[in-house]
Write an enzyme that holds these catalytic residues in place. Sequence first.
Site, PDB file in Angstrom:
ATOM      1  CG  ASP A  11      -8.083  38.932  -3.818  1.00 39.66           C
ATOM      2  OD1 ASP A  11      -8.471  38.956  -2.634  1.00 39.66           O
ATOM      3  OD2 ASP A  11      -8.748  38.384  -4.724  1.00 39.66           O
ATOM      4  CB  SER A  12      -7.335  35.268  -1.296  1.00 42.07           C
ATOM      5  OG  SER A  12      -8.567  35.514  -1.935  1.00 42.07           O
ATOM      6  N   GLY A  44     -11.341  33.677   3.222  1.00 43.69           N
ATOM      7  CA  GLY A  44     -12.571  33.949   3.983  1.00 43.69           C
ATOM      8  C   GLY A  44     -12.912  32.934   5.052  1.00 43.69           C
ATOM      9  CB  CYS A  74      -8.286  41.002  -0.423  1.00 41.79           C
ATOM     10  SG  CYS A  74      -8.840  39.591   0.543  1.00 41.79           S
ATOM     11  CG  ASN A  75     -14.122  43.540   0.532  1.00 42.49           C
ATOM     12  OD1 ASN A  75     -14.618  44.607   0.847  1.00 42.49           O
ATOM     13  ND2 ASN A  75     -14.039  43.165  -0.733  1.00 42.49           N
ATOM     14  CD  GLU A 153     -10.151  32.091  -7.232  1.00 40.21           C
ATOM     15  OE1 GLU A 153      -9.355  31.415  -7.918  1.00 40.21           O
ATOM     16  OE2 GLU A 153      -9.931  33.280  -6.894  1.00 40.21           O
ATOM     17  CB  CYS A 185     -16.292  39.330  -1.567  1.00 43.34           C
ATOM     18  SG  CYS A 185     -15.098  38.114  -2.173  1.00 43.34           S
ATOM     19  CB  THR A 186     -12.213  42.047  -4.678  1.00 42.66           C
ATOM     20  OG1 THR A 186     -11.445  40.959  -4.139  1.00 42.66           O
ATOM     21  CG2 THR A 186     -12.012  43.279  -3.820  1.00 42.66           C
ATOM     22  CG  HIS A 187     -13.361  36.344  -5.646  1.00 42.79           C
ATOM     23  ND1 HIS A 187     -12.460  36.758  -4.693  1.00 42.79           N
ATOM     24  CD2 HIS A 187     -12.761  35.308  -6.297  1.00 42.79           C
ATOM     25  CE1 HIS A 187     -11.368  36.002  -4.768  1.00 42.79           C
ATOM     26  NE2 HIS A 187     -11.525  35.117  -5.732  1.00 42.79           N
TER      27      HIS A 187
HETATM   28  N1  DGL Z   1     -11.554  38.406  -2.691  1.00 47.15           N
HETATM   29  C1  DGL Z   1     -11.494  38.332  -1.294  1.00 47.15           C
HETATM   30  C2  DGL Z   1     -12.314  39.393  -0.597  1.00 47.15           C
HETATM   31  O1  DGL Z   1     -12.527  40.464  -1.140  1.00 47.15           O
HETATM   32  C3  DGL Z   1     -11.459  37.038  -0.552  1.00 47.15           C
HETATM   33  C4  DGL Z   1     -12.001  35.760  -1.071  1.00 47.15           C
HETATM   34  C5  DGL Z   1     -11.498  34.581  -0.259  1.00 47.15           C
HETATM   35  O2  DGL Z   1     -10.294  34.286  -0.396  1.00 47.15           O
HETATM   36  O3  DGL Z   1     -12.250  34.003   0.536  1.00 47.15           O
HETATM   37  O4  DGL Z   1     -12.718  39.233   0.519  1.00 47.15           O
END
Ligand code: DGL
Length: 270
Positions: A11-12, A44, A74-75, A153, A185-187
């Site tokens: 992931d990012s 993103g 990560c999407n 974050e 988004c996985t966050h």
């Molecule tokens: N967690 C990530 C996702 O699922 C990306 C978040 C990001 O880096 O902008 O898209």
Amino acid sequence: MSDKRPIGLLDSGLGGLTVTKEVIKQMPNEDIVFIGDEARMPYGVKTKEQITEYTRELVKYLISQDVKVIIYACNTATANALPTLKNEFSIPMFGVIQPGAVAASLSTKTKYVGVIGTEATINSKSYSKAIEANDPEIKVLGIAAQKFVSFVENDEADSDDAKKNIAETLAPYKDPKYDTLVLGCTHFPMLKPQIREVLGNKINLVDSGVETVSYVKDYLEANYLLTDNNKNGSIKLHATGGIKEFKRLAKDWLNIPVDEISLVNLGDNK
Ligand code: DGL
């Protein structure tokens, strides 16, 4: 037959840990190697080319760690990089969008589905295309919620700014015709309480990571690739930057002992 090599996740940043937590829950005996590209997040707001280049480096790193499969936790990387990188690597790689889209299509009764994700995920229209391919009658409203990533974050989910932004961003989904919202988004699963506060308990929140892990588990089982370890697997977390904060938030979120959390330099794997 079995395969003791670890499962790789990328992931990012911290978001991928929501998927990692699910791997631990659904496949507790598997070893795990996770990499979060904290040095270059958020993805993103980056171009497709940048996202593809960064993700390629993460994939090479995980391959150097001898993983058996890679989950794009990560999407943004799934939408923007996976289709290209599938042609470059032979290792099995799984994205989070298709399983999330299938779950959303099966969940909606009203046939109105919301999707929240990063700018790059929403602009790619990957979810709308995948959901509409399952059921053309479903209407999808995608909204970019890029700021949600920084609330996670920076550990600011309960700040006044975050509360206001979350309420404003989600307002269109208060219309009761939306019975399903994809956390694209996985966050975002880390913001479930704040999202529920705005939208209440009726709407079904689809966590794409959960759906993906159960899909990957079926794949590993069907191909005799699950480990035969009968003890808890080892958990190794790596980040490309911001290691101090990453350590603190990762420990908080996973809430179980982790074997290793360390900083990595991708230089050698480029
Ligand atoms: N967690 C990530 C996702 O699922 C990306 C978040 C990001 O880096 O902008 O898209």
